[in-house]
Design an enzyme around this catalytic site. Structure first.
Site: not given
Length: 492
Positions: A182, A260, A294, A395
């Site tokens: 997906k 992750e 990331c 973040e």
């Protein structure tokens, strides 16, 4: 320059389940927009739970034959896939840049980065060696055999739509697993194109299945895979809250997981560092993909003795960055992926300023009158940043550099580790003893020492703490798609 592609069949209006390219079961469509303009330029199927179940049926049916195929032959198919990806670098690079927004040079670079994982795992297929174990008693032969886990569900993010597909699917196929996938709702086109090329390379029907779905329908698609015991592994790159949800739901069927997740990377500049090298490293690591990675530095710590000179040199470099759409060859920073991303960046900058931070460069949206357009935010440098600010705790995922002054090594190590996350960290120093001292103390899965570009297909990629577990890339990445079977033969 218009970002059109030569091979129009690399833009399928359907998704692959088994041998068939098909529409969603209810025919609903998902528009794909250009982040630079906000305009829809394509659409894909908006998949359903029924489509997700069909994908598992196809992957489960294809697994025995794919698993039984000799490793060398699986590797040959992966090599053909790699060759096709490289041959279509321009088309794929343009597709990435059109749907994701990154400058075209970065889009082309991502294609080769994705291909590097396919090439690496093509070679690793024949290296999944087990062990012969010295027997504890006479008359026995003891073996540890590596076997594919089975059907794998890969759920990929929007920021690297080619690389993340390759980094998950290539080791799965190399190990002998089959895949249901997906892709992110913002960037499904690149994933579909790569799967088209995989099919062309000779990947058999049912070995790779891809279901595209909107943000609204993603939970119903993924929940089918989480609840189905035939899906034996989930590989996910994305936010920590979603990763926690996936882990909790997967516990019901005891799936293997590679997660992750979020990061909050520190970038530390000590007073004995090469300042120009540190600025270069920060520019590479922070502004790749407009800060939407990331592992990009989210908190920059600079020792007092070099703070002012570092900030001055950094600010000059940042101020010179050119914003623009991927269709402009001179662009160095593209649009953010969508309006939600820009809203978050803006809120972080406002929060920082409200709590005492100072804007050195940038600090605001860039509108069309200033040479921008939809979803642009000016590359920004902030000083006087502290740990209480949102940009230090979360973040930002954008082109914002928050700089904090520090005095001692012990102080900055404590600050760097004072986060739930532990994906990547960077530091610059010319003290050999400090290199190993700091490396040992940083609580992250990846450390860059005097280096801002970390990624490599041969290196293990992953984090600790709330940044997840499991590794992608390297030999460890292949192991994450396999389990070990112990065999003991007696009466010899």
């Amino acid at each position: 320059m218009t970002l059109t592609i030569q091979r129009k069949d690399l833009l399928p209006a359907t998704m692959l389940i088994g041998a068939d390219w098909r529409h969603a079961s209810d025919q609903r469509r998902l528009p794909v927009t250009d982040p630079a303009t906000g305009d829809a330029f394509a659409d894909v199927p908006d998949g359903t739970a029924s489509d997700a179940r069909d994908a598992v049926d196809a992957a489960h049916a294809a697994f025995p034959a794919w698993r039984a195929l000799p490793a060398k032959q699986r590797g040959q198919i992966l090599r053909r896939w790699n060759d096709l990806i490289v041959a279509h670098q321009e088309d794929l690079g343009r597709l990435i840049s059109r749907e994701q927004g990154k400058p075209l040079a970065e889009g082309r670079g991502e294609v080769l980065y994705a291909a590097s994982y396919v090439a690496w795992f093509a070679e690793e297929t024949t290296r999944a060696n087990g062990e012969v174990i010295p027997p504890s008693v006479p008359g026995r032969r003891m073996l540890a055999l590596k076997e594919p886990v089975g059907v794998v569900a890969a759920i990929t993010p929007w920021n690297f739509p080619a690389a993340m597909i390759a980094r998950k699917i290539a080791p799965a196929l190399a190990a002998g697993c089959t895949v249901v996938c997906k892709p992110a709702e913002d960037t499904p086109l690149t994933s579909l194109a790569l799967v088209r090329l995989a099919q062309e390379a000779g990947v058999p029907a049912g070995v790779i299945n891809i279901v595209t779905a909107s943000r609204e329908r993603t939970p119903e698609v993924v929940d089918v895979w989480l609840d189905d015991p035939r899906v034996r592994k989930i590989s996910f790159t994305g936010s920590t809250p979603v990763g926690i949800h996936l882990a909790a739901r997967s516990a019901q069927t005891l799936k293997k997981l590679s997660l992750e997740l979020g990061g909050n990377a520190p970038f530390i500049v000590f007073d004995d560092a090469d300042i120009d090298a540190a600025v270069d490293g920060l520019m590479v690591s922070k502004f790749r993909n407009g800060g939407q990675t990331c592992v990009c530095p989210n908190r920059v710590f600079v020792q007092s003795a070099v703070h002012d000179v570092f900030v001055a040199r950094l600010a000059a470099r940042v101020a010179a960055l050119k914003l623009g759409p991927a269709s402009d060859a001179a662009s160095q920073i593209g649009p953010m992926v969508n309006a939600r991303a820009v809203d978050k960046i803006e809120s972080h900058v406002r929060d920082a300023v409200a709590h005492g931070a100072r804007i050195v460069v940038g600090g605001a949206r860039v509108d069309a009158a200033q040479g921008g357009g939809a979803n642009y935010f000016a590359p920004t440098v902030l000083t006087h940043v502290n740990a209480a600010m949102a940009c230090s705790r979360e973040e930002t995922f954008g082109p914002v550099v928050p700089v904090t002054r520090f005095e001692t090594e012990a102080e900055v190590i404590a600050a760097a580790n004072a986060t739930p996350f532990g994906l990547a960290a960077y530091f610059y120093t010319n003290d050999a003893r400090r290199i190993w001292r700091v490396t040992d103390l940083l609580e992250t899965g990846i450390v860059g020492v005097n280096e801002g570009a970390l990624a490599a297909e041969s290196a293990p990629f992953g984090g600790v703490k709330a940044s997840g577990y499991g590794r992608e890339g390297s030999t460890h990445g292949l192991d994450d798609y396999m389990h070990v079977k112990y065999v003991c033969q007696g009466q010899l």
